[in-house]
Scaffold this motif. Structure first.
Motif, mmCIF file in Angstrom:
data_model
loop_
_atom_site.group_PDB
_atom_site.id
_atom_site.type_symbol
_atom_site.label_atom_id
_atom_site.label_comp_id
_atom_site.label_asym_id
_atom_site.label_seq_id
_atom_site.Cartn_x
_atom_site.Cartn_y
_atom_site.Cartn_z
ATOM 1 N N GLU A 57 41.693 -13.187 26.495
ATOM 2 C CA GLU A 57 40.707 -12.763 25.804
ATOM 3 C C GLU A 57 39.517 -12.051 26.734
ATOM 4 N N ASN A 100 38.089 -8.340 26.434
ATOM 5 C CA ASN A 100 36.723 -7.981 26.263
ATOM 6 C C ASN A 100 36.791 -6.538 27.612
ATOM 7 N N ASN A 159 37.625 -3.493 25.712
ATOM 8 C CA ASN A 159 36.634 -3.119 24.912
ATOM 9 C C ASN A 159 35.610 -2.077 25.618
ATOM 10 N N SER A 189 30.285 -9.780 16.004
ATOM 11 C CA SER A 189 31.616 -10.174 16.537
ATOM 12 C C SER A 189 32.900 -10.118 15.547
ATOM 13 N N SER A 237 34.308 -6.700 15.589
ATOM 14 C CA SER A 237 34.674 -6.079 16.802
ATOM 15 C C SER A 237 36.046 -5.726 16.872
ATOM 16 N N SER A 262 32.183 -1.848 33.710
ATOM 17 C CA SER A 262 32.298 -2.952 32.966
ATOM 18 C C SER A 262 31.688 -3.984 34.057
ATOM 19 N N LEU A 313 31.877 -12.927 32.485
ATOM 20 C CA LEU A 313 33.131 -13.062 31.820
ATOM 21 C C LEU A 313 33.974 -14.011 32.944
#
Length: 523
Positions: A118, A122, A125, A262, A265, A317, A324
């Motif tokens: 996950e 992110n 993305n 979300s 997304s 990022s 994160l």
């Protein structure tokens, strides 16, 4: 006997290697100590980690006192298991995290953690989004060197992401790394302490706000550009399309969280991958016409620095990596996650940029979908506009949070009164500020409708700083006592190269914008 001889030889070689390493590190340390990169001593670093642990233990003890008081007055609390006061949360991710208390004394369950997959999604993305549409334009002005830069930027951004996370940790007295910082701002403040304890945080906040707001502007610009080129027969200009796009984005001012956004997304990102596949499929259908002779080992000295900013911006990022990593179930898998996400992004970006440029060669436009035939372009662009509009709330909400925390909610030190009421409702003037931010992104998109130039400017101004300069500088400052000579060499090299690229890209992006306004050049 032979075993003893091998053992002695191995020990001597190991001792010799350690001696050489320590001597080289001592020489480098002497040089950089004069430049102000001398980090805290071992005792000071351990003291910092121990103070943080003591502070956590104190707060944990206070929490248990409150819980015991509630148990004595109201009986046993409901729940599974028994709460123990001496249980400690290992912030390296190896232990079990305990529940925390709300301000009213009630027990609050921790937010669910995310898996490495996950987290990788992110990151993907962020680095594999809308802005890959400008990469073929970078190949136009850089040739094979542009392809090399796509690979080089992936390697460097992956490395700087890892060393940025390393700055969140310090070793305790047992040699175990514990997480003593939570964000990019905390790292910056730690580097500037004790003389200017808040200066680093202000610098990072300003850079974050600029990058997030510029990202919002780019979404509006690309929406107007795509709609204008999808329906050229309509009597509607690109600026008018941008206004219509912004009208659809005004509800973003009422956002309190991103739960509603979300949900779209994942579908949005999948749609973008489908669009990329469609573009590549069309390019492959014209493989016989590919202009390999147009890809050369040359660069456009005036426009290639803009391409550097475009490529760097497509990999940014670092802003949300600390958050994160802090929410991962297994933080020790962070490095592996960074490796496969950046390798995947590098391969996909390189293939997309090369195949698209080979198809259109010197006719390559700033937004590559503008080169598609009109029958395909309209469908593809409508999907991309939908993705741009659905992606806008994410950087907008992040920019609003940074502004609100730094200007309105800074623990009594804020410059302005809180924009939220006692019940958590948004005040009228706070809503007006959010609407003003949406309108500001519109005005910038209307007056500066140049996607590639804006992307290059942002990448050179804040992208290089947040991805190259600051992580390497912070790593040298905070982790100096743990660095080997090759780590120092990498950090210094990245800082120097990043600084040169940032300055040259910034100058040429500004020159390109001035030229575009002077001669009324359109995308």
């Amino acid at each position: 006997m032979a075993h003893l001889i091998r053992h002695k030889i191995t020990n001597k070689l190991t001792n010799a290697a350690h001696t050489v390493s320590h001597k080289s590190q001592a020489k480098v340390s002497g040089v950089f100590a004069r430049l102000g990169f001398q980090a805290a001593t071992d005792e000071e670093g351990l003291g910092f980690a121990e103070c943080d642990d003591l502070d956590y233990d104190y707060r944990q003890g206070m929490q248990m006192d409150v819980l015991r008081g509630e148990e004595e007055e109201g009986g046993d609390m409901e729940g599974e298991g028994e709460l123990e006061g001496d249980t400690r949360y290992q912030r390296d991710g190896t232990g079990q995290r305990q529940s925390t208390l709300k301000s009213d004394g009630s027990l609050e369950e921790d937010k669910p953690k995310i898996t490495s997959w996950e987290a990788g999604w992110n990151v993907t993305n962020a680095i594999q989004g809308m802005f890959v549409l400008g990469l073929p334009y970078a190949i136009l002005h850089g040739g094979y060197l542009g392809l090399f830069l796509i690979i080089f930027a992936a390697v460097v951004c992956c490395y700087t992401g890892k060393i940025l996370i390393a700055c969140l940790y310090e070793e305790n007295e047992d040699g175990i790394k514990v997480r003593v910082r939570d964000s990019y701002v905390d790292i910056a403040n730690a580097c500037c302490a004790p003389r200017f304890p808040a200066l680093g945080g202000h610098v990072v906040n300003v850079a974050q706000i600029i990058e997030l707001v510029m990202t919002c502007i780019l979404y509006v610009v690309v929406s107007g550009n795509l709609m204008y080129n999808s329906f050229p027969s309509f009597p509607v200009s690109q600026k008018a399309w941008s206004v219509l796009a912004t009208a659809a984005l005004l509800p973003c001012a009422f956002l309190k969280n991103l739960k509603a956004v979300s949900k779209f997304s994942l579908l949005c990102t999948l749609a973008h991958f489908v669009i990329n596949i469609l573009v590549i499929a069309y390019c492959l259908s014209r493989a016989r016409e590919w202009a390999w002779e147009k890809v050369k080992f040359y660069i456009d000295v005036k426009k290639f620095p803009i391409s550097i900013g475009i490529i760097v911006f497509s990999y940014t990022s670092q802003i949300f990596l600390p958050s994160l990593e802090g929410n991962m179930q297994k933080p020790n898998e962070f490095h592996c996650m960074m490796d496969w996400t950046h390798i995947t992004a590098c391969v996909l970006k390189g293939l997309f940029a090369l195949v698209a440029y080979l198809t259109w060669a010197d006719a390559t436009k700033e937004v590559i979908t503008d080169n598609l035939p009109s029958t395909i372009r309209a469908v593809v662009n409508l999907f991309l506009v939908s993705k741009a509009l659905l992606s806008y709330p994410l950087p907008f909400f992040a920019a609003v949070e940074v502004l609100e925390k730094s200007l309105f909610q800074d623990g009594g030190r804020a410059l302005f009164p809180d924009c939220y009421g006692p019940g958590g409702q948004l005040k009228t003037w706070g809503l007006g500020l959010r609407v003003g931010l949406v309108v500001f992104t519109l005005l910038m998109a209307v007056f500066v409708p140049h996607f590639a130039l804006l992307m290059g400017l942002t990448g050179s101004l804040t992208g290089a700083g947040l991805c190259f300069l600051l992580p390497s500088l912070f790593h040298l400052k905070l982790q100096w006592r743990n660095l080997l000579w090759h780590h120092v060499f990498f950090d210094v090299s990245i800082f120097v190269i990043g600084g040169i690229c940032a300055i040259s890209g910034l100058i040429h992006s500004i020159e390109g914008l001035i030229e575009a306004f002077r001669y009324n050049i359109h995308d």
